[in-house]
Design a protein around this motif. Structure first.
Motif, PDB file in Angstrom:
ATOM      1  N   MET A 100       5.125   1.897  -3.237  1.00 31.95           N
ATOM      2  CA  MET A 100       5.790   0.826  -2.371  1.00 31.95           C
ATOM      3  C   MET A 100       4.879  -0.264  -1.915  1.00 31.95           C
ATOM      4  SD  MET A 100       8.011   1.597   0.625  1.00 31.95           S
ATOM      5  CE  MET A 100       7.232   1.193   1.990  1.00 31.95           C
ATOM      6  N   ARG A 101       5.596  -1.644  -2.472  1.00 36.97           N
ATOM      7  CA  ARG A 101       4.721  -2.637  -1.750  1.00 36.97           C
ATOM      8  C   ARG A 101       5.102  -3.052  -0.229  1.00 36.97           C
ATOM      9  NH1 ARG A 101       1.429  -4.478  -5.458  1.00 36.97           N
ATOM     10  NH2 ARG A 101       2.196  -4.076  -7.873  1.00 36.97           N
ATOM     11  N   ILE A 102       4.006  -3.478   0.452  1.00 33.45           N
ATOM     12  CA  ILE A 102       4.076  -3.660   1.863  1.00 33.45           C
ATOM     13  C   ILE A 102       4.607  -5.536   1.863  1.00 33.45           C
ATOM     14  CG2 ILE A 102       3.230  -3.483   4.283  1.00 33.45           C
ATOM     15  CD1 ILE A 102       1.455  -1.528   2.926  1.00 33.45           C
ATOM     16  N   VAL A 103       5.769  -5.712   1.741  1.00 33.10           N
ATOM     17  CA  VAL A 103       6.062  -7.103   1.711  1.00 33.10           C
ATOM     18  C   VAL A 103       6.029  -7.823   3.227  1.00 33.10           C
ATOM     19  CG1 VAL A 103       7.953  -8.864   1.084  1.00 33.10           C
ATOM     20  CG2 VAL A 103       7.779  -6.533  -0.278  1.00 33.10           C
ATOM     21  N   ASP A 104       6.452  -7.197   4.233  1.00 31.77           N
ATOM     22  CA  ASP A 104       6.351  -7.849   5.795  1.00 31.77           C
ATOM     23  C   ASP A 104       5.251  -6.954   6.464  1.00 31.77           C
ATOM     24  OD1 ASP A 104       7.840 -10.077   5.833  1.00 31.77           O
ATOM     25  OD2 ASP A 104       9.442  -8.832   5.321  1.00 31.77           O
ATOM     26  N   HIS A 105       4.459  -7.563   7.151  1.00 37.84           N
ATOM     27  CA  HIS A 105       3.599  -6.951   8.017  1.00 37.84           C
ATOM     28  C   HIS A 105       3.294  -7.346   9.222  1.00 37.84           C
ATOM     29  CE1 HIS A 105      -0.226  -5.012   9.079  1.00 37.84           C
ATOM     30  NE2 HIS A 105      -0.270  -4.007   8.261  1.00 37.84           N
ATOM     31  N   PRO A 106       3.344  -6.541  10.340  1.00 35.61           N
ATOM     32  CA  PRO A 106       3.462  -7.419  11.738  1.00 35.61           C
ATOM     33  C   PRO A 106       2.043  -8.198  11.931  1.00 35.61           C
ATOM     34  CG  PRO A 106       3.177  -4.799  11.924  1.00 35.61           C
ATOM     35  CD  PRO A 106       3.404  -5.245  10.410  1.00 35.61           C
ATOM     36  N   ILE A 107       1.248  -7.660  11.477  1.00 33.18           N
ATOM     37  CA  ILE A 107      -0.276  -8.593  11.822  1.00 33.18           C
ATOM     38  C   ILE A 107      -0.634  -9.472  10.704  1.00 33.18           C
ATOM     39  CG2 ILE A 107      -2.796  -8.264  12.172  1.00 33.18           C
ATOM     40  CD1 ILE A 107      -1.139  -7.043  14.591  1.00 33.18           C
ATOM     41  N   LEU A 108      -0.398  -9.084   9.310  1.00 32.89           N
ATOM     42  CA  LEU A 108      -1.003  -9.721   8.049  1.00 32.89           C
ATOM     43  C   LEU A 108       0.196 -10.670   7.751  1.00 32.89           C
ATOM     44  CD1 LEU A 108      -2.358  -6.659   6.348  1.00 32.89           C
ATOM     45  CD2 LEU A 108      -3.936  -8.662   7.539  1.00 32.89           C
ATOM     46  N   GLY A 109       1.406 -10.557   8.008  1.00 34.28           N
ATOM     47  CA  GLY A 109       2.321 -11.518   7.730  1.00 34.28           C
ATOM     48  C   GLY A 109       3.137 -11.004   6.258  1.00 34.28           C
ATOM     49  N   LYS A 110       3.608 -12.104   5.650  1.00 34.86           N
ATOM     50  CA  LYS A 110       4.473 -11.952   4.546  1.00 34.86           C
ATOM     51  C   LYS A 110       3.345 -11.982   3.280  1.00 34.86           C
ATOM     52  CE  LYS A 110       9.044 -13.446   3.680  1.00 34.86           C
ATOM     53  NZ  LYS A 110       9.544 -12.095   4.243  1.00 34.86           N
ATOM     54  N   ILE A 111       3.377 -11.125   2.378  1.00 33.39           N
ATOM     55  CA  ILE A 111       2.600 -11.013   0.985  1.00 33.39           C
ATOM     56  C   ILE A 111       2.494 -12.226   0.363  1.00 33.39           C
ATOM     57  CG2 ILE A 111       4.085 -10.185  -0.670  1.00 33.39           C
ATOM     58  CD1 ILE A 111       2.089  -7.742  -1.003  1.00 33.39           C
ATOM     59  N   LYS A 112       1.134 -12.461   0.126  1.00 33.69           N
ATOM     60  CA  LYS A 112       1.098 -13.842  -0.586  1.00 33.69           C
ATOM     61  C   LYS A 112       1.585 -13.943  -1.908  1.00 33.69           C
ATOM     62  CE  LYS A 112      -3.552 -14.504   0.189  1.00 33.69           C
ATOM     63  NZ  LYS A 112      -4.695 -14.719  -0.233  1.00 33.69           N
ATOM     64  N   GLU A 113       2.113 -14.908  -2.364  1.00 34.92           N
ATOM     65  CA  GLU A 113       2.555 -15.218  -3.838  1.00 34.92           C
ATOM     66  C   GLU A 113       1.338 -14.906  -4.790  1.00 34.92           C
ATOM     67  OE1 GLU A 113       5.430 -16.520  -5.517  1.00 34.92           O
ATOM     68  OE2 GLU A 113       6.507 -16.013  -3.452  1.00 34.92           O
ATOM     69  N   ARG A 114       1.736 -13.910  -5.628  1.00 35.16           N
ATOM     70  CA  ARG A 114       0.593 -13.855  -6.727  1.00 35.16           C
ATOM     71  C   ARG A 114       1.419 -13.696  -8.151  1.00 35.16           C
ATOM     72  NH1 ARG A 114      -1.564  -8.242  -4.579  1.00 35.16           N
ATOM     73  NH2 ARG A 114       0.611  -7.865  -4.257  1.00 35.16           N
ATOM     74  N   LYS A 115       0.571 -14.040  -8.952  1.00 40.83           N
ATOM     75  CA  LYS A 115       1.155 -14.150 -10.425  1.00 40.83           C
ATOM     76  C   LYS A 115       1.570 -12.597 -11.012  1.00 40.83           C
ATOM     77  CE  LYS A 115      -0.017 -15.456 -15.126  1.00 40.83           C
ATOM     78  NZ  LYS A 115      -1.283 -15.769 -16.014  1.00 40.83           N
ATOM     79  N   LYS A 116       2.878 -12.564 -11.090  1.00 40.51           N
ATOM     80  CA  LYS A 116       3.460 -11.317 -11.934  1.00 40.51           C
ATOM     81  C   LYS A 116       2.944 -11.060 -13.271  1.00 40.51           C
ATOM     82  CE  LYS A 116       7.455 -10.115 -10.174  1.00 40.51           C
ATOM     83  NZ  LYS A 116       9.033 -10.046  -9.963  1.00 40.51           N
ATOM     84  N   VAL A 117       2.528 -10.027 -13.550  1.00 40.86           N
ATOM     85  CA  VAL A 117       2.208  -9.654 -15.001  1.00 40.86           C
ATOM     86  C   VAL A 117       2.768  -8.336 -15.359  1.00 40.86           C
ATOM     87  CG1 VAL A 117      -0.025 -11.004 -15.044  1.00 40.86           C
ATOM     88  CG2 VAL A 117      -0.067  -8.748 -14.529  1.00 40.86           C
ATOM     89  N   PHE A 118       2.502  -7.740 -16.572  1.00 41.93           N
ATOM     90  CA  PHE A 118       3.198  -6.677 -16.858  1.00 41.93           C
ATOM     91  C   PHE A 118       2.045  -5.710 -17.542  1.00 41.93           C
ATOM     92  CE2 PHE A 118       7.117  -8.814 -16.381  1.00 41.93           C
ATOM     93  CZ  PHE A 118       8.074  -7.913 -15.761  1.00 41.93           C
TER      94      PHE A 118
END
Lengths: 368, 104
Positions: free
Chosen positions: B1-19
């Motif tokens: 599971m990805r941690i998208v929102d975080h109370p200290i670190l904020g929103k997860i940064k945009e990264r390049k999606k690959v497969f």
């Protein structure tokens, strides 16, 4: 590129601080790190540090990491990433592998700042996927932003166990319980209070006795211990968890010191076998220094001060700084270290370090 | 599971999606993250089976020390997935025992 005069192995808080100090006085310094990113374990430490202003009190670990990195960059310290220091050979030759080629670095001085690794704990089921080091889980949740489980049992209520439990809650997991085999909580009370306020039970005199699951963790069995560490029959309880975090201490990563034939001593409170060193952080091999967890497992704030001392000592031995001035600069760090190693959590570490220093003196007396 | 929102670190940064391909199954990953992180995010926790007892193993230390998380990556066995970054199109296989070198 000019051959580095000082090679620092490990770009964590100790290594970065060592490189910054040495470079400040004019030494040509390179840092080797096998990871893709520098900073060691600082970037997963999202909590605020304690101590005094010089110890970065109130600053979060990753901000300290950023600060150290930009200082190192400004001083033109070369940081070689994705590069493994796989061995140290005769006359201080360091073997490096940069994922493509094998290189040999021949510095005049070596500072080993390779940190520590987590202790495992053996119990039936301890190898099942889903049993992870607490620091490993911290890396996954805070750096890679991935939660490896949803319902967690934390084993160990030292600072790592308590802090990572809180950070698991911040990451959205449910920490079902923290078990601690000792009759009392090992970490700082502030950290314990934070998880207790969130409703996480801390069960002292309790331990894990089994992890169950077909292919991965599906549950954990815990039990109470009496004052002689024996299991209390009938106290077994099965907890519905899918992740078990092991926070039972760390040990120094001192393989390179062993290859160099550095002498060691045994200090359980500092993580076990410790490479002997003096107060200036030099090992029993002249020109080889240690700093941070590899010289005894403590905290990032301590690693920073030890790194500074090692950096100053190495710069002094190369003639970049006078004995008088380096002694003055080192004393500032040593005083801050002393201030950090007091109280019920600090003084056993000071005692451990004193043992290392005395043993160093005893064993080098006839050599020097 | 990805941690998208975080109370200290904020929103997860945009990264390049690959497969990447895991045992023939395509899964989503982000370029540069360790293979182990991508697998855990996809709910995969069994990375290999031991040589003698065929016991399952996964991630323990996540810093490249314990080698419990090794898998066969692009035909190369015993790759430490916790310190090896994801590249687009990587082929990853659950490893049994010491694994096998595969001709590409």
């Amino acid at each position: 590129m000019k051959e580095a005069e000082i090679t620092v192995i490990g770009a964590g808080p100790a290594g970065l601080s060592a490189a910054i100090e040495a470079a400040k006085y004019g030494a040509n310094v390179e840092i080797i790190d096998e990871n893709a990113l520098p900073g060691g374990q600082l970037f997963k430490q999202i909590h605020k540090f304690f101590g005094s202003k010089e110890h970065y009190a109130g600053t979060r670990g990753y901000d300290i990491g950023r600060k150290l990195l930009s200082e190192a960059e400004n001083l033109k310290v070369v940081i070689k990433l994705n590069t493994v220091a796989f061995g140290v050979f005769d006359k201080n030759k360091i073997g490096l592998f940069d994922q493509k080629d094998i290189l040999i670095s021949k510095p005049k001085k070596i500072i080993i700042a390779t940190g520590a690794s987590e202790n495992p704990l053996a119990f039936p089921g301890w190898t099942l996927p889903g049993v992870m080091g607490a620091g490993a889980v911290q890396t996954m949740i805070n750096i890679h932003r991935v939660l490896p489980g949803k319902k967690v049992l934390m084993v160990g209520a030292g600072n790592v166990g308590l802090i990572v439990s809180y950070q698991l809650l911040q990451a959205g997991a449910d920490v079902v319980a923290i078990v601690e085999a000792m009759p009392k909580i090992g970490g700082y009370f502030v950290h314990a209070a934070k998880v207790l306020r969130m409703g996480v039970p801390i069960l002292t005199s309790h331990t894990i006795i089994e992890a169950k699951g077909e292919k991965e963790v599906e549950s954990a069995t815990i039990a109470a211990l009496d004052q002689n560490w024996n299991l209390i029959k009938g106290s077994e309880k099965e907890l519905d968890v899918d992740l078990i975090c092991i926070a039972v201490g760390l040990k120094p990563e001192a393989d390179l010191c062993r290859m160099l034939n550095c002498e060691f001593t045994y200090v359980p409170f500092l993580g076990g076998r410790i490479p002997l060193h003096n107060e200036d952080m030099e090992t029993t091999i002249p020109g080889v220094y240690v700093a941070g967890d590899v010289s005894g497992v403590e905290e990032a704030s301590v690693a920073i001060e030890e790194g500074r001392i090692a950096g100053i000592s190495a710069a002094e031995s190369l003639g970049y700084i006078s004995e008088e001035e380096s002694e003055k600069e080192r004393m500032k760090c040593k005083n801050r270290l002393k201030a950090f190693r007091i109280g019920p959590f600090g003084s056993p570490r000071q005692e451990g370090k004193n043992k290392v220093f005395e043993e160093y003196k005893r064993r080098t007396k006839n050599v020097k | 599971m990805r941690i998208v929102d975080h109370p200290i670190l904020g929103k997860i940064k945009e990264r390049k999606k690959v497969f990447i391909e895991v045992d023939g199954k395509k899964i989503e990953a982000y370029e540069g993250e360790p293979i182990a992180a991508a697998l855990l995010a996809a709910g995969i926790r069994v990375f290999r089976f031991t040589a003698k007892e065929k016991e399952p193993r996964g991630v323990f230390c996540a810093i490249g020390r314990c080698t419990d998380c090794i898998m066969t990556v692009d035909g190369i066995p015993n790759v430490r997935t916790c310190v090896t970054p994801v590249r687009d199109g990587m082929k990853i296989k659950t490893q049994v025992g010491l694994g096998k070198w595969e001709q590409k």
